[in-house]
Design a protein around this motif. Sequence first.
Motif, PDB file in Angstrom:
ATOM      1  N   TRP A  72       0.834  -1.197   0.000  1.00  0.00           N
ATOM      2  CA  TRP A  72       0.000   0.000   0.000  1.00  0.00           C
ATOM      3  C   TRP A  72       0.873   1.253   0.000  1.00  0.00           C
ATOM      4  O   TRP A  72       2.064   1.208   0.324  1.00  0.00           O
ATOM      5  CB  TRP A  72      -0.924   0.016   1.232  1.00  0.00           C
ATOM      6  CG  TRP A  72      -0.185  -0.226   2.527  1.00  0.00           C
ATOM      7  CD1 TRP A  72       0.049  -1.426   3.132  1.00  0.00           C
ATOM      8  CD2 TRP A  72       0.477   0.763   3.328  1.00  0.00           C
ATOM      9  NE1 TRP A  72       0.798  -1.258   4.270  1.00  0.00           N
ATOM     10  CE2 TRP A  72       1.069   0.077   4.428  1.00  0.00           C
ATOM     11  CE3 TRP A  72       0.623   2.147   3.243  1.00  0.00           C
ATOM     12  CZ2 TRP A  72       1.812   0.733   5.417  1.00  0.00           C
ATOM     13  CZ3 TRP A  72       1.360   2.806   4.240  1.00  0.00           C
ATOM     14  CH2 TRP A  72       1.933   2.112   5.314  1.00  0.00           C
ATOM     15  N   ALA A  73       0.248   2.357  -0.348  1.00  0.00           N
ATOM     16  CA  ALA A  73       0.861   3.681  -0.223  1.00  0.00           C
ATOM     17  C   ALA A  73      -0.230   4.658   0.176  1.00  0.00           C
ATOM     18  O   ALA A  73      -1.387   4.519  -0.252  1.00  0.00           O
ATOM     19  CB  ALA A  73       1.525   4.110  -1.527  1.00  0.00           C
ATOM     20  N   VAL A  74       0.121   5.641   0.975  1.00  0.00           N
ATOM     21  CA  VAL A  74      -0.817   6.681   1.397  1.00  0.00           C
ATOM     22  C   VAL A  74      -0.369   7.998   0.783  1.00  0.00           C
ATOM     23  O   VAL A  74       0.778   8.421   0.966  1.00  0.00           O
ATOM     24  CB  VAL A  74      -0.875   6.817   2.932  1.00  0.00           C
ATOM     25  CG1 VAL A  74      -1.900   7.879   3.331  1.00  0.00           C
ATOM     26  CG2 VAL A  74      -1.228   5.481   3.573  1.00  0.00           C
ATOM     27  N   ILE A  75      -1.285   8.634   0.048  1.00  0.00           N
ATOM     28  CA  ILE A  75      -0.972   9.913  -0.579  1.00  0.00           C
ATOM     29  C   ILE A  75      -1.972  10.961  -0.099  1.00  0.00           C
ATOM     30  O   ILE A  75      -3.063  10.641   0.357  1.00  0.00           O
ATOM     31  CB  ILE A  75      -0.989   9.824  -2.117  1.00  0.00           C
ATOM     32  CG1 ILE A  75      -2.411   9.546  -2.630  1.00  0.00           C
ATOM     33  CG2 ILE A  75      -0.016   8.761  -2.603  1.00  0.00           C
ATOM     34  CD1 ILE A  75      -2.544   9.639  -4.145  1.00  0.00           C
ATOM     35  N   ARG A  76      -1.583  12.223  -0.202  1.00  0.00           N
ATOM     36  CA  ARG A  76      -2.446  13.322   0.227  1.00  0.00           C
ATOM     37  C   ARG A  76      -2.243  14.499  -0.736  1.00  0.00           C
ATOM     38  O   ARG A  76      -1.109  14.817  -1.101  1.00  0.00           O
ATOM     39  CB  ARG A  76      -2.101  13.738   1.658  1.00  0.00           C
ATOM     40  CG  ARG A  76      -3.139  14.635   2.324  1.00  0.00           C
ATOM     41  CD  ARG A  76      -2.749  14.966   3.776  1.00  0.00           C
ATOM     42  NE  ARG A  76      -2.913  13.818   4.666  1.00  0.00           N
ATOM     43  CZ  ARG A  76      -2.690  13.874   5.985  1.00  0.00           C
ATOM     44  NH1 ARG A  76      -2.298  15.024   6.542  1.00  0.00           N
ATOM     45  NH2 ARG A  76      -2.857  12.804   6.737  1.00  0.00           N
ATOM     46  N   PHE A  77      -3.349  15.128  -1.155  1.00  0.00           N
ATOM     47  CA  PHE A  77      -3.258  16.279  -2.051  1.00  0.00           C
ATOM     48  C   PHE A  77      -4.451  17.193  -1.832  1.00  0.00           C
ATOM     49  O   PHE A  77      -5.467  16.791  -1.245  1.00  0.00           O
ATOM     50  CB  PHE A  77      -3.190  15.835  -3.524  1.00  0.00           C
ATOM     51  CG  PHE A  77      -4.454  15.202  -4.052  1.00  0.00           C
ATOM     52  CD1 PHE A  77      -5.381  15.954  -4.770  1.00  0.00           C
ATOM     53  CD2 PHE A  77      -4.724  13.861  -3.848  1.00  0.00           C
ATOM     54  CE1 PHE A  77      -6.549  15.386  -5.266  1.00  0.00           C
ATOM     55  CE2 PHE A  77      -5.892  13.271  -4.337  1.00  0.00           C
ATOM     56  CZ  PHE A  77      -6.799  14.037  -5.041  1.00  0.00           C
ATOM     57  N   THR A  78      -4.320  18.421  -2.309  1.00  0.00           N
ATOM     58  CA  THR A  78      -5.382  19.418  -2.225  1.00  0.00           C
ATOM     59  C   THR A  78      -5.971  19.630  -3.611  1.00  0.00           C
ATOM     60  O   THR A  78      -5.252  19.926  -4.562  1.00  0.00           O
ATOM     61  CB  THR A  78      -4.851  20.746  -1.662  1.00  0.00           C
ATOM     62  OG1 THR A  78      -4.329  20.514  -0.355  1.00  0.00           O
ATOM     63  CG2 THR A  78      -5.961  21.783  -1.581  1.00  0.00           C
ATOM     64  N   ALA A  79      -7.285  19.509  -3.710  1.00  0.00           N
ATOM     65  CA  ALA A  79      -7.975  19.598  -5.010  1.00  0.00           C
ATOM     66  C   ALA A  79      -8.207  21.070  -5.360  1.00  0.00           C
ATOM     67  O   ALA A  79      -9.320  21.579  -5.284  1.00  0.00           O
ATOM     68  CB  ALA A  79      -9.288  18.838  -4.948  1.00  0.00           C
ATOM     69  N   ASP A  80      -7.156  21.740  -5.791  1.00  0.00           N
ATOM     70  CA  ASP A  80      -7.218  23.175  -6.072  1.00  0.00           C
ATOM     71  C   ASP A  80      -7.136  23.472  -7.564  1.00  0.00           C
ATOM     72  O   ASP A  80      -6.706  24.553  -7.978  1.00  0.00           O
ATOM     73  CB  ASP A  80      -6.096  23.906  -5.325  1.00  0.00           C
ATOM     74  CG  ASP A  80      -4.712  23.352  -5.642  1.00  0.00           C
ATOM     75  OD1 ASP A  80      -4.623  22.386  -6.441  1.00  0.00           O
ATOM     76  OD2 ASP A  80      -3.724  23.858  -5.092  1.00  0.00           O
ATOM     77  N   ASN A  81      -7.554  22.510  -8.402  1.00  0.00           N
ATOM     78  CA  ASN A  81      -7.429  22.667  -9.850  1.00  0.00           C
ATOM     79  C   ASN A  81      -8.707  22.141 -10.511  1.00  0.00           C
ATOM     80  O   ASN A  81      -8.874  20.933 -10.693  1.00  0.00           O
ATOM     81  CB  ASN A  81      -6.207  21.882 -10.345  1.00  0.00           C
ATOM     82  CG  ASN A  81      -5.793  22.294 -11.747  1.00  0.00           C
ATOM     83  OD1 ASN A  81      -6.290  23.267 -12.301  1.00  0.00           O
ATOM     84  ND2 ASN A  81      -4.866  21.548 -12.320  1.00  0.00           N
ATOM     85  N   ASN A 117     -15.408  24.059  -9.610  1.00  0.00           N
ATOM     86  CA  ASN A 117     -14.833  25.393  -9.673  1.00  0.00           C
ATOM     87  C   ASN A 117     -14.776  26.018  -8.289  1.00  0.00           C
ATOM     88  O   ASN A 117     -15.561  25.684  -7.394  1.00  0.00           O
ATOM     89  CB  ASN A 117     -15.651  26.290 -10.598  1.00  0.00           C
ATOM     90  CG  ASN A 117     -15.394  25.995 -12.061  1.00  0.00           C
ATOM     91  OD1 ASN A 117     -14.247  25.828 -12.480  1.00  0.00           O
ATOM     92  ND2 ASN A 117     -16.451  25.924 -12.854  1.00  0.00           N
ATOM     93  N   GLY A 118     -13.837  26.950  -8.135  1.00  0.00           N
ATOM     94  CA  GLY A 118     -13.710  27.683  -6.891  1.00  0.00           C
ATOM     95  C   GLY A 118     -14.570  28.932  -6.873  1.00  0.00           C
ATOM     96  O   GLY A 118     -15.297  29.236  -7.835  1.00  0.00           O
ATOM     97  N   PRO A 119     -14.476  29.733  -5.791  1.00  0.00           N
ATOM     98  CA  PRO A 119     -15.383  30.857  -5.601  1.00  0.00           C
ATOM     99  C   PRO A 119     -14.951  32.146  -6.292  1.00  0.00           C
ATOM    100  O   PRO A 119     -15.717  33.107  -6.331  1.00  0.00           O
ATOM    101  CB  PRO A 119     -15.377  31.043  -4.082  1.00  0.00           C
ATOM    102  CG  PRO A 119     -14.008  30.582  -3.667  1.00  0.00           C
ATOM    103  CD  PRO A 119     -13.643  29.479  -4.603  1.00  0.00           C
ATOM    104  N   THR A 120     -13.725  32.170  -6.838  1.00  0.00           N
ATOM    105  CA  THR A 120     -13.211  33.413  -7.421  1.00  0.00           C
ATOM    106  C   THR A 120     -12.872  33.198  -8.890  1.00  0.00           C
ATOM    107  O   THR A 120     -12.694  32.055  -9.337  1.00  0.00           O
ATOM    108  CB  THR A 120     -11.946  33.867  -6.666  1.00  0.00           C
ATOM    109  OG1 THR A 120     -10.972  32.811  -6.714  1.00  0.00           O
ATOM    110  CG2 THR A 120     -12.278  34.182  -5.204  1.00  0.00           C
ATOM    111  N   PRO A 121     -12.778  34.280  -9.659  1.00  0.00           N
ATOM    112  CA  PRO A 121     -12.511  34.130 -11.098  1.00  0.00           C
ATOM    113  C   PRO A 121     -11.230  33.361 -11.403  1.00  0.00           C
ATOM    114  O   PRO A 121     -11.149  32.690 -12.442  1.00  0.00           O
ATOM    115  CB  PRO A 121     -12.426  35.583 -11.590  1.00  0.00           C
ATOM    116  CG  PRO A 121     -13.264  36.355 -10.620  1.00  0.00           C
ATOM    117  CD  PRO A 121     -13.053  35.696  -9.290  1.00  0.00           C
ATOM    118  N   ASP A 122     -10.220  33.459 -10.514  1.00  0.00           N
ATOM    119  CA  ASP A 122      -8.969  32.759 -10.781  1.00  0.00           C
ATOM    120  C   ASP A 122      -9.020  31.293 -10.347  1.00  0.00           C
ATOM    121  O   ASP A 122      -7.997  30.612 -10.301  1.00  0.00           O
ATOM    122  CB  ASP A 122      -7.789  33.465 -10.107  1.00  0.00           C
ATOM    123  CG  ASP A 122      -7.926  33.513  -8.596  1.00  0.00           C
ATOM    124  OD1 ASP A 122      -8.986  33.146  -8.076  1.00  0.00           O
ATOM    125  OD2 ASP A 122      -6.965  33.952  -7.932  1.00  0.00           O
ATOM    126  N   ALA A 123     -10.210  30.811 -10.012  1.00  0.00           N
ATOM    127  CA  ALA A 123     -10.379  29.406  -9.637  1.00  0.00           C
ATOM    128  C   ALA A 123     -11.506  28.766 -10.449  1.00  0.00           C
ATOM    129  O   ALA A 123     -12.128  27.802  -9.996  1.00  0.00           O
ATOM    130  CB  ALA A 123     -10.671  29.295  -8.147  1.00  0.00           C
TER     131      ALA A 123
END
Length: 573
Positions: A520-529, A555-561
């Motif tokens: 096994w492997a454990v990975i972690r990331f932030t879904a910012d894309n 999509n995020g809350p701002t135009p750059d997201a």
Amino acid sequence: MGRPLFHLAAAAFCLLISTYLLLADAAVVEHTFHVGNLTVQRLGQTQVITAVNGQFPGPKIEARDGDTVVVHVVNLSPYNITIHWHGILQRLTAWADGPNMVAQCPIRPAGGRYTYRFNVTGQEGTLWWHAHVSFLRATVYGALLLRPAPGAAYPFPPPHREATLLLGEWWNASVVDVEREALLAGGAPNNSVALTTNGLVGYNGTGIYELAVERGKTYLLRIINAALNYQLFFKVAGHSFTVVAADACYTDPYDTDVIAIAPGQTVDALMRADAEPGRYYMAAQVYQSLANATYSATTRALVTYHHDPDSPSPAAVAAEPEMPTMPAFNDTATAETFYTSLTGLLQDGKPTVPLHVDTRMLVTFGLGVTPCAPSQTLCNRTTGSVAASMNNVSFEFPTTMSLLEAYMRGSPDGVYTRDFPDRPPRMFDFTGAAATTNRALMPTAKGTKVKTLRYNETVEMVLQNTAILGAENHPIHLHGFNFFVLAQGTGNFNARRHVRRYNLVNPQQRNTVAVPTGGWAVIRFTADNPGVWVMHCHLDAHLPFGLAMAFEVENGPTPDAILRPPPPDYPQC
């Protein structure tokens, strides 16, 4: 009140000036890729392959952090084509990511065109590009080198010179036919007949790549595993390495004399030319993690000392170069030692591992069985077809519209569903020997299921290998993100016990993790894309059988997201 406002204005002005200077130094790196047939000779045979601009491997792309890369692709080949820029984060440019029927419909043969445009943002190191249709990446690939922005420097002593080493596989056959025959029969594809270094086999007069070095100098080796189905051991006789980066993410310096590298992965390693003047073989050899596997192959290249007052005598030059002592082809202990020993280099302003987790997933993956499809005319209807799955969902690529286009239209109905499970449907001894032949565990179901994530949601995923039909080390690649590898191990993951092994200080970052065989492997990331991003096994024999899933990031809350609409030349199905 006047003084704080003044400081705010001054800070904003400084930020504006620094941004302007950064943009002023940025460049547009532009290429045109003509994809077409190329006739080459290897191993005494003439072979027609698919290649870019008449080159094998294809053109090298070089850019700096902050640059914009523009590649015009013209498909003159007889096959559908897409190009994936492996490891590029594609911030708000998901349309340029390239996986067939995920990010786009293919570029059609006979002159189809599409322009890939993306920014290089916050990335430095060695990446690569390759076809993301069928087995075509066996010959359609090249290096993508990202250098520091102007005025910035490597976080290690600058090398005297650098060399790019693309390690690949070779078939004395059409790779499209190799894949088609495997799918028709519902079984594994035929093995390649050789490995290559920069397109050359390195044996029996077949041509060999040569790296000229000077004694006392240090060389940066940019090593890319472009093989379809095999992990590799890499060594240079009489020399050792200091690994400084993996998957275009800097690492703490790691000293070793052997490198393990999975398909899709890259390693940047410093090599000091401190051996006695002469000629030395560098070699890449198959690493087999599957029990009872017998296939092995080795490719060779040369390291030759030049321009040295103590340069070798003619007799030394004529002598057979020294060959490195390679690990056994099934030396899992050596492979896992390398994979687990790397740690990330902490740098000011660079991402650190997120400590808060919003979503936790346990994802099992491996092989299984499905009934033969009507199109699988050579499939054994009694035993069924080999399949592969994640959480027992064997991923089925859509045929009428790409996942990303359906996402953008807001109408995924009929293209994909949003019900990829967070856990496997059944808990069992995933890695026990009994699972290998337990027919009750083998059936899997086809589906096009995605996991929906909110913008900026932090995900922790346990990737759990299973032993169904045999356990092996699988390189799992995630598009659109780098992730932190918190821990790896063998056997079944145990949350209470194994969480103590998490590295939350300086874990290595990757875009492709080699999950240990039977482990096994454990990975972690932030879904910012925002977009739709596929995760899949980078053993290409497993992808068409379904070892994949996808994330739908809102999509995020701002135009750059917010993901913008596709470009006007976006391919249509």
